[in-house]
Write a protein that holds these residues in place. Structure first.
Motif, mmCIF file in Angstrom:
data_model
loop_
_atom_site.group_PDB
_atom_site.id
_atom_site.type_symbol
_atom_site.label_atom_id
_atom_site.label_comp_id
_atom_site.label_asym_id
_atom_site.label_seq_id
_atom_site.Cartn_x
_atom_site.Cartn_y
_atom_site.Cartn_z
ATOM 1 N N GLY A 114 23.023 -24.421 5.792
ATOM 2 C CA GLY A 114 22.786 -23.321 4.869
ATOM 3 C C GLY A 114 23.056 -21.980 5.511
ATOM 4 N N ILE A 118 26.179 -20.087 3.649
ATOM 5 C CA ILE A 118 25.757 -19.314 2.473
ATOM 6 C C ILE A 118 25.629 -17.833 2.800
ATOM 7 C CG2 ILE A 118 23.973 -18.993 0.727
ATOM 8 C CD1 ILE A 118 23.121 -21.905 1.190
ATOM 9 N N VAL A 124 26.036 -22.506 -4.846
ATOM 10 C CA VAL A 124 25.965 -23.833 -4.231
ATOM 11 C C VAL A 124 25.581 -24.820 -5.327
ATOM 12 C CG1 VAL A 124 25.346 -22.922 -1.962
ATOM 13 C CG2 VAL A 124 23.544 -23.636 -3.515
ATOM 14 N N PHE A 138 17.830 -23.692 1.327
ATOM 15 C CA PHE A 138 18.930 -22.898 0.785
ATOM 16 C C PHE A 138 18.411 -21.617 0.137
ATOM 17 C CE2 PHE A 138 21.225 -27.202 0.083
ATOM 18 C CZ PHE A 138 21.590 -27.242 1.416
ATOM 19 N N PRO A 143 21.185 -18.054 -2.446
ATOM 20 C CA PRO A 143 22.373 -18.439 -3.207
ATOM 21 C C PRO A 143 22.097 -18.409 -4.707
ATOM 22 C CG PRO A 143 21.196 -20.392 -2.584
ATOM 23 C CD PRO A 143 20.399 -19.221 -2.030
ATOM 24 N N PRO A 168 32.008 -22.734 -5.705
ATOM 25 C CA PRO A 168 30.811 -22.796 -4.865
ATOM 26 C C PRO A 168 31.161 -23.057 -3.406
ATOM 27 C CG PRO A 168 31.117 -24.879 -5.979
ATOM 28 C CD PRO A 168 32.177 -23.950 -6.523
ATOM 29 N N LYS A 169 30.209 -22.751 -2.520
ATOM 30 C CA LYS A 169 30.423 -23.006 -1.100
ATOM 31 C C LYS A 169 30.394 -24.500 -0.786
ATOM 32 C CE LYS A 169 31.212 -19.173 1.104
ATOM 33 N NZ LYS A 169 30.291 -18.621 2.102
ATOM 34 N N TYR A 172 25.725 -30.262 -2.353
ATOM 35 C CA TYR A 172 24.754 -31.019 -1.554
ATOM 36 C C TYR A 172 24.212 -32.171 -2.386
ATOM 37 C CZ TYR A 172 20.324 -32.429 0.472
ATOM 38 O OH TYR A 172 19.292 -33.190 0.961
#
Length: 413
Positions: A114, A118, A124, A138, A143, A168-169, A172
């Motif tokens: 994270g 981020i 995310v 996170f 985010p 998004p990055k 998960y």
């Protein structure tokens, strides 16, 4: 009088709230409570004799003892990383120690990722519901969460693609027997998710603490293993987007605090710098002991856990099937530690918990804790990893009776 706030707290830290699960763990100490709350391993199955003997061997060897209590490299104890590389190879993941970083449990791995990926305001993607510990971590990096619902095969692909289009990055997820819902992402869904990730350039953070706790059906290849096949194919874009997070906590013991990240070396090199800035390295003696126990006992320990937890899962599923009102639905996991309940609208999991603890001495986790956005309050998570079968059966019978009474009251109203 309002609670004072220490001056200068970051916005991410100001938003932190106590974990409902950590608070509920306090209930386990009360002998009258039948707790389905904590998703934790059974200490009765820890390999305590082997762990004790390993510590003694290290301390009895002067050279090893000196190494065990000295500062060490941030990447982690080399023999342990070599064992992990070999272990991953048996599951279709070709790797080397340059791709592996030892962390203080998988939780630190999630935190480092994270922190590395981020920036405030980045999007995310998480499953809905998702692991509470990841959501909390996170959140500290501020985010924008994009939550994607699941069916019994994993996340819904059309909604995942819509989320990926927002750049998004990362995505998960826990693909095997996920915490909290117990859902396993199917092979077909994994292959489709991987294709979408490469199409849109989105990293996949694959959190796999429960992968070994499979009680039936065939193991499904991990995203990391599937990506290796993809990269060897004619349509490969050459990018390694899967980051695999592993742990020994659920198989050996949580107290050793051994987790790891397996990823492209360019990411690992940056994460090593975060490790140096955070705690320098994990406990050397614990890494040495974990390596020793893993080499000697990992496979045998997995078999013990599968036998014990499968029996408990089966008992809980049978009791739920037999006792729950037909209006309540629940998942039927192939492994892991968790079963997810969904109640009719109008039943709030948090309110039900308060009644269950007070009136029936049964504890569980309200499901609303596991949503990054748009929490569904008529949900709950049950864990079957602790408790003897008779105790599990009794707890479900008590909880089902409470639910029957609540539904009758709701209908009468």
């Amino acid at each position: 009088m309002s609670e004072s706030v220490f001056p200068g707290l970051s916005l991410g830290v100001q938003e932190l709230r106590a974990s409902e699960i950590r608070e509920l763990l306090k209930l386990i100490a009360r002998p009258e409570i039948i707790s389905f709350a904590g998703g934790i391993p059974d200490p009765a199955i820890f390999p305590l004799e082997a762990i004790g003997a390993s510590y003694q061997r290290v301390l009895a060897d002067p050279a090893q003892a000196k190494e065990a209590f000295q500062y060490s490299i941030s990447e982690g104890y080399v023999p342990l990383r070599e064992w992990i590389a070999g272990y991953l190879k048996t599951h279709g993941i070709e790797t080397g120690i340059e791709r592996i970083l030892i962390t203080s449990g998988a939780q630190q791995a999630i935190d480092f990722l994270g922190r590395a990926l981020i920036n405030p305001g980045d999007s995310v993607v998480v499953t809905s519901p998702s692991y509470l510990g990841a959501i909390q971590v996170f959140n500290t990096y501020q985010p924008k969460f994009l939550s994607v619902p699941m069916d019994n095969e994993g996340v819904l692909l059309d909604q995942l693609e819509a989320a990926f289009k927002q750049k998004p990055k990362f995505f998960y997820l826990t693909p095997d027997f996920c915490n909290p819902a117990g859902i396993t992402t199917s092979l077909a869904r994994r292959e489709a998710i991987l294709e979408l990730a490469h199409q849109y350039g989105v990293a996949i953070l694959e959190d796999s603490p429960y992968e070994e706790l499979r009680y039936e059906n065939q193991r499904i290849p991990s995203f990391a293993a599937l990506e290796q096949r993809y990269l060897a194919g004619p349509d490969s874009d050459g990018r390694r987007l899967v980051v695999y997070i592993g742990s020994l906590s659920k198989v050996l013991t949580p107290a050793l605090r051994i987790g790891w990240i397996n990823a492209d070396p360019s990411l690992i090199n940056k994460l090593v710098l975060l490790k140096q800035a955070s705690d320098l390295h994990c406990s050397t003696i614990n890494q040495m002991v974990a390596c020793d126990i893993a080499k000697a006992s990992h496979a045998g320990q997995v078999q013990k856990l599968r036998k014990a937890y499968k029996e408990r899962r089966d008992v809980m599923l049978e009791a739920l099937e037999r006792c729950l009102p037909k209006e309540v639905s629940f998942t039927r996991p192939d492994g892991g530690m968790f079963i997810w309940l969904e109640f009719p609208e109008g039943i709030d999991g948090a309110e039900l918990l308060a009644e269950a603890v007070k009136d029936t001495h049964v504890a569980f986790v309200p499901g609303s804790a596991f949503y990054a956005t748009d929490a569904k309050r008529n949900t709950a998570r049950l864990s079957f990893s602790l408790g003897e079968p008779a105790r599990i059966r009794e707890g479900i019978e008590r909880l089902a009776a409470l639910l029957q009474n609540k539904l009758r009251s709701n209908r009468a109203a």
